[in-house]
Design a protein around this motif. Structure first.
Motif, PDB file in Angstrom:
ATOM      1  N   ARG A  37      10.934  12.726   8.062  1.00  0.00           N
ATOM      2  CA  ARG A  37      12.080  13.511   8.541  1.00  0.00           C
ATOM      3  C   ARG A  37      12.362  13.224  10.009  1.00  0.00           C
ATOM      4  NH1 ARG A  37      11.199  19.324   5.485  1.00  0.00           N
ATOM      5  NH2 ARG A  37      12.137  18.658   3.523  1.00  0.00           N
ATOM      6  N   LYS A  38      11.303  13.050  10.797  1.00  0.00           N
ATOM      7  CA  LYS A  38      11.469  12.754  12.216  1.00  0.00           C
ATOM      8  C   LYS A  38      12.226  11.434  12.397  1.00  0.00           C
ATOM      9  CE  LYS A  38       9.702  14.219  16.232  1.00  0.00           C
ATOM     10  NZ  LYS A  38      10.192  15.395  16.868  1.00  0.00           N
ATOM     11  N   LEU A  39      11.977  10.481  11.496  1.00  0.00           N
ATOM     12  CA  LEU A  39      12.664   9.187  11.552  1.00  0.00           C
ATOM     13  C   LEU A  39      13.958   9.181  10.739  1.00  0.00           C
ATOM     14  CD1 LEU A  39       9.658   6.711  11.424  1.00  0.00           C
ATOM     15  CD2 LEU A  39      10.994   7.430  13.405  1.00  0.00           C
ATOM     16  N   ARG A  40      14.360  10.359  10.299  1.00  0.00           N
ATOM     17  CA  ARG A  40      15.619  10.570   9.560  1.00  0.00           C
ATOM     18  C   ARG A  40      15.702   9.773   8.253  1.00  0.00           C
ATOM     19  NH1 ARG A  40      17.228  11.009  15.024  1.00  0.00           N
ATOM     20  NH2 ARG A  40      18.237  12.994  15.466  1.00  0.00           N
ATOM     21  N   LEU A  41      14.567   9.684   7.565  1.00  0.00           N
ATOM     22  CA  LEU A  41      14.588   9.109   6.220  1.00  0.00           C
ATOM     23  C   LEU A  41      15.065  10.198   5.257  1.00  0.00           C
ATOM     24  CD1 LEU A  41      11.223   7.142   6.254  1.00  0.00           C
ATOM     25  CD2 LEU A  41      13.521   6.162   6.170  1.00  0.00           C
ATOM     26  N   ASP A  42      15.781   9.810   4.227  1.00  0.00           N
ATOM     27  CA  ASP A  42      16.333  10.750   3.260  1.00  0.00           C
ATOM     28  C   ASP A  42      15.268  11.106   2.217  1.00  0.00           C
ATOM     29  OD1 ASP A  42      17.970  12.255   1.612  1.00  0.00           O
ATOM     30  OD2 ASP A  42      18.967  10.504   0.732  1.00  0.00           O
ATOM     31  N   VAL A  43      14.363  12.019   2.580  1.00  0.00           N
ATOM     32  CA  VAL A  43      13.288  12.426   1.672  1.00  0.00           C
ATOM     33  C   VAL A  43      13.832  13.494   0.731  1.00  0.00           C
ATOM     34  CG1 VAL A  43      10.969  13.375   1.477  1.00  0.00           C
ATOM     35  CG2 VAL A  43      11.572  11.957   3.452  1.00  0.00           C
ATOM     36  N   ARG A  44      13.779  13.195  -0.549  1.00  0.00           N
ATOM     37  CA  ARG A  44      14.308  14.113  -1.554  1.00  0.00           C
ATOM     38  C   ARG A  44      13.212  14.897  -2.253  1.00  0.00           C
ATOM     39  NH1 ARG A  44      18.972  10.000  -3.781  1.00  0.00           N
ATOM     40  NH2 ARG A  44      20.108   9.970  -1.810  1.00  0.00           N
ATOM     41  N   GLY A  45      11.982  14.497  -2.032  1.00  0.00           N
ATOM     42  CA  GLY A  45      10.854  15.204  -2.625  1.00  0.00           C
ATOM     43  C   GLY A  45       9.573  14.425  -2.412  1.00  0.00           C
ATOM     44  N   VAL A  46       8.470  15.128  -2.581  1.00  0.00           N
ATOM     45  CA  VAL A  46       7.147  14.507  -2.460  1.00  0.00           C
ATOM     46  C   VAL A  46       6.276  15.064  -3.577  1.00  0.00           C
ATOM     47  CG1 VAL A  46       5.086  14.223  -1.025  1.00  0.00           C
ATOM     48  CG2 VAL A  46       7.333  14.298   0.067  1.00  0.00           C
ATOM     49  N   HIS A  47       5.652  14.175  -4.330  1.00  0.00           N
ATOM     50  CA  HIS A  47       4.680  14.569  -5.349  1.00  0.00           C
ATOM     51  C   HIS A  47       3.339  13.958  -4.956  1.00  0.00           C
ATOM     52  CE1 HIS A  47       3.028  15.614  -9.285  1.00  0.00           C
ATOM     53  NE2 HIS A  47       2.366  14.471  -9.158  1.00  0.00           N
ATOM     54  N   THR A  48       2.297  14.775  -4.973  1.00  0.00           N
ATOM     55  CA  THR A  48       0.974  14.302  -4.577  1.00  0.00           C
ATOM     56  C   THR A  48      -0.046  14.666  -5.641  1.00  0.00           C
ATOM     57  OG1 THR A  48       1.560  14.589  -2.249  1.00  0.00           O
ATOM     58  CG2 THR A  48      -0.789  14.406  -2.759  1.00  0.00           C
ATOM     59  N   ASP A  49      -0.861  13.681  -6.013  1.00  0.00           N
ATOM     60  CA  ASP A  49      -1.982  13.906  -6.928  1.00  0.00           C
ATOM     61  C   ASP A  49      -3.276  13.708  -6.149  1.00  0.00           C
ATOM     62  OD1 ASP A  49      -0.623  14.372  -9.429  1.00  0.00           O
ATOM     63  OD2 ASP A  49      -0.102  12.248  -9.435  1.00  0.00           O
ATOM     64  N   VAL A  50      -4.199  14.638  -6.326  1.00  0.00           N
ATOM     65  CA  VAL A  50      -5.494  14.571  -5.645  1.00  0.00           C
ATOM     66  C   VAL A  50      -6.588  14.610  -6.709  1.00  0.00           C
ATOM     67  CG1 VAL A  50      -7.008  15.654  -3.946  1.00  0.00           C
ATOM     68  CG2 VAL A  50      -4.520  15.817  -3.666  1.00  0.00           C
ATOM     69  N   THR A  51      -7.507  13.657  -6.630  1.00  0.00           N
ATOM     70  CA  THR A  51      -8.630  13.605  -7.555  1.00  0.00           C
ATOM     71  C   THR A  51      -9.925  13.700  -6.756  1.00  0.00           C
ATOM     72  OG1 THR A  51      -7.374  12.183  -9.057  1.00  0.00           O
ATOM     73  CG2 THR A  51      -9.768  12.234  -9.351  1.00  0.00           C
ATOM     74  N   VAL A  52     -10.773  14.632  -7.146  1.00  0.00           N
ATOM     75  CA  VAL A  52     -12.057  14.830  -6.482  1.00  0.00           C
ATOM     76  C   VAL A  52     -13.157  14.313  -7.401  1.00  0.00           C
ATOM     77  CG1 VAL A  52     -13.691  16.573  -5.660  1.00  0.00           C
ATOM     78  CG2 VAL A  52     -11.249  16.824  -5.178  1.00  0.00           C
ATOM     79  N   THR A  53     -14.057  13.535  -6.825  1.00  0.00           N
ATOM     80  CA  THR A  53     -15.203  13.027  -7.566  1.00  0.00           C
ATOM     81  C   THR A  53     -16.460  13.673  -6.992  1.00  0.00           C
ATOM     82  OG1 THR A  53     -14.087  10.904  -7.891  1.00  0.00           O
ATOM     83  CG2 THR A  53     -16.473  10.951  -8.246  1.00  0.00           C
ATOM     84  N   HIS A  54     -17.195  14.356  -7.858  1.00  0.00           N
ATOM     85  CA  HIS A  54     -18.465  14.960  -7.449  1.00  0.00           C
ATOM     86  C   HIS A  54     -19.582  13.919  -7.578  1.00  0.00           C
ATOM     87  CE1 HIS A  54     -16.419  18.878  -8.110  1.00  0.00           C
ATOM     88  NE2 HIS A  54     -17.196  19.224  -7.101  1.00  0.00           N
ATOM     89  N   THR A  55     -20.538  13.988  -6.674  1.00  0.00           N
ATOM     90  CA  THR A  55     -21.730  13.148  -6.731  1.00  0.00           C
ATOM     91  C   THR A  55     -22.928  14.043  -6.439  1.00  0.00           C
ATOM     92  OG1 THR A  55     -21.549  12.583  -4.381  1.00  0.00           O
ATOM     93  CG2 THR A  55     -20.512  11.074  -5.935  1.00  0.00           C
ATOM     94  N   ARG A  56     -24.101  13.489  -6.541  1.00  0.00           N
ATOM     95  CA  ARG A  56     -25.316  14.215  -6.182  1.00  0.00           C
ATOM     96  C   ARG A  56     -25.967  13.518  -4.999  1.00  0.00           C
ATOM     97  NH1 ARG A  56     -26.302  18.565  -9.229  1.00  0.00           N
ATOM     98  NH2 ARG A  56     -25.387  18.547 -11.296  1.00  0.00           N
ATOM     99  N   ASN A  57     -26.498  14.317  -4.079  1.00  0.00           N
ATOM    100  CA  ASN A  57     -27.175  13.733  -2.925  1.00  0.00           C
ATOM    101  C   ASN A  57     -28.616  13.371  -3.299  1.00  0.00           C
ATOM    102  OD1 ASN A  57     -28.651  16.140  -2.835  1.00  0.00           O
ATOM    103  ND2 ASN A  57     -27.739  16.858  -0.926  1.00  0.00           N
ATOM    104  N   GLU A  58     -29.381  12.939  -2.309  1.00  0.00           N
ATOM    105  CA  GLU A  58     -30.761  12.499  -2.564  1.00  0.00           C
ATOM    106  C   GLU A  58     -31.651  13.627  -3.097  1.00  0.00           C
ATOM    107  OE1 GLU A  58     -30.151  13.938   1.502  1.00  0.00           O
ATOM    108  OE2 GLU A  58     -29.195  12.296   0.438  1.00  0.00           O
ATOM    109  N   LYS A  59     -31.290  14.872  -2.873  1.00  0.00           N
ATOM    110  CA  LYS A  59     -32.047  16.010  -3.403  1.00  0.00           C
ATOM    111  C   LYS A  59     -31.503  16.486  -4.745  1.00  0.00           C
ATOM    112  CE  LYS A  59     -33.384  17.919   1.074  1.00  0.00           C
ATOM    113  NZ  LYS A  59     -33.322  19.111   1.934  1.00  0.00           N
ATOM    114  N   GLY A  60     -30.489  15.785  -5.261  1.00  0.00           N
ATOM    115  CA  GLY A  60     -29.900  16.169  -6.536  1.00  0.00           C
ATOM    116  C   GLY A  60     -28.865  17.269  -6.430  1.00  0.00           C
ATOM    117  N   ARG A  61     -28.475  17.634  -5.210  1.00  0.00           N
ATOM    118  CA  ARG A  61     -27.478  18.691  -4.994  1.00  0.00           C
ATOM    119  C   ARG A  61     -26.074  18.123  -5.170  1.00  0.00           C
ATOM    120  NH1 ARG A  61     -32.038  20.753  -4.620  1.00  0.00           N
ATOM    121  NH2 ARG A  61     -32.710  22.155  -2.960  1.00  0.00           N
TER     122      ARG A  61
END
Length: 156
Positions: free
Chosen positions: A79-103
């Protein structure tokens, strides 16, 4: 520099703070209050089988904070650069892991942002893509790690 300008500069340099509070409701369910704003309270809860899924869990809130901040930063830049933004869609994916203690830990957050831009100026768009992440407070804080101070009060 005059006194007024010095006062304004000093105020701008002061750390900005906000507070929230959490109050237990039942089991692992908590009410979150965003003090002292007009933002309505939300309920957070752990997923089944530990909780009852009555609200997002903290990992989902972190994912929404990262995705929301990146999306807002890109939108602000466009918007600051005056682009014609008509919408934004965002997908977020979280990946769980375990640390060295299994947490269980959040090992990775993948974010895919899909802005809809009418007649994009490729130069301006590339400028945004080169800059916007650096202005995302949440993502940059998570990437660099945070100083988290914890104090548990003991009943006397």
């Amino acid at each position: 520099m005059d006194a007024k300008a010095e006062a304004e500069q000093k105020k701008a340099e002061e750390p900005k703070k906000f507070s929230i509070s959490l109050e237990s409701i039942q089991d692992y369910e908590f009410r979150v209050k965003f003090d002292p704003t007009q933002i309505p309270d939300i309920v957070i809860d752990e997923p089944i089988p530990l909780g009852h899924d009555k609200g997002p869990d903290p990992a989902r809130l972190l994912a929404s904070a990262v995705g929301g901040c990146l999306s807002a930063s890109l939108l602000f830049c466009a918007r600051k650069l005056r682009l014609d933004v008509r919408g934004v869609h965002t997908d977020v994916t979280v990946t769980h892991t375990r640390n060295e203690k299994g947490r269980l830990r959040i090992g990775k957050i993948d974010v895919e942002i899909d802005p809809t831009i009418g007649e994009p100026d490729e130069g301006k768009l590339q400028r945004c893509l080169d800059l916007y992440e650096d202005f995302c407070v949440v993502t940059q804080s998570v990437r660099k790690g945070l100083d988290v101070s914890v104090n548990v009060k003991k009943n006397s």
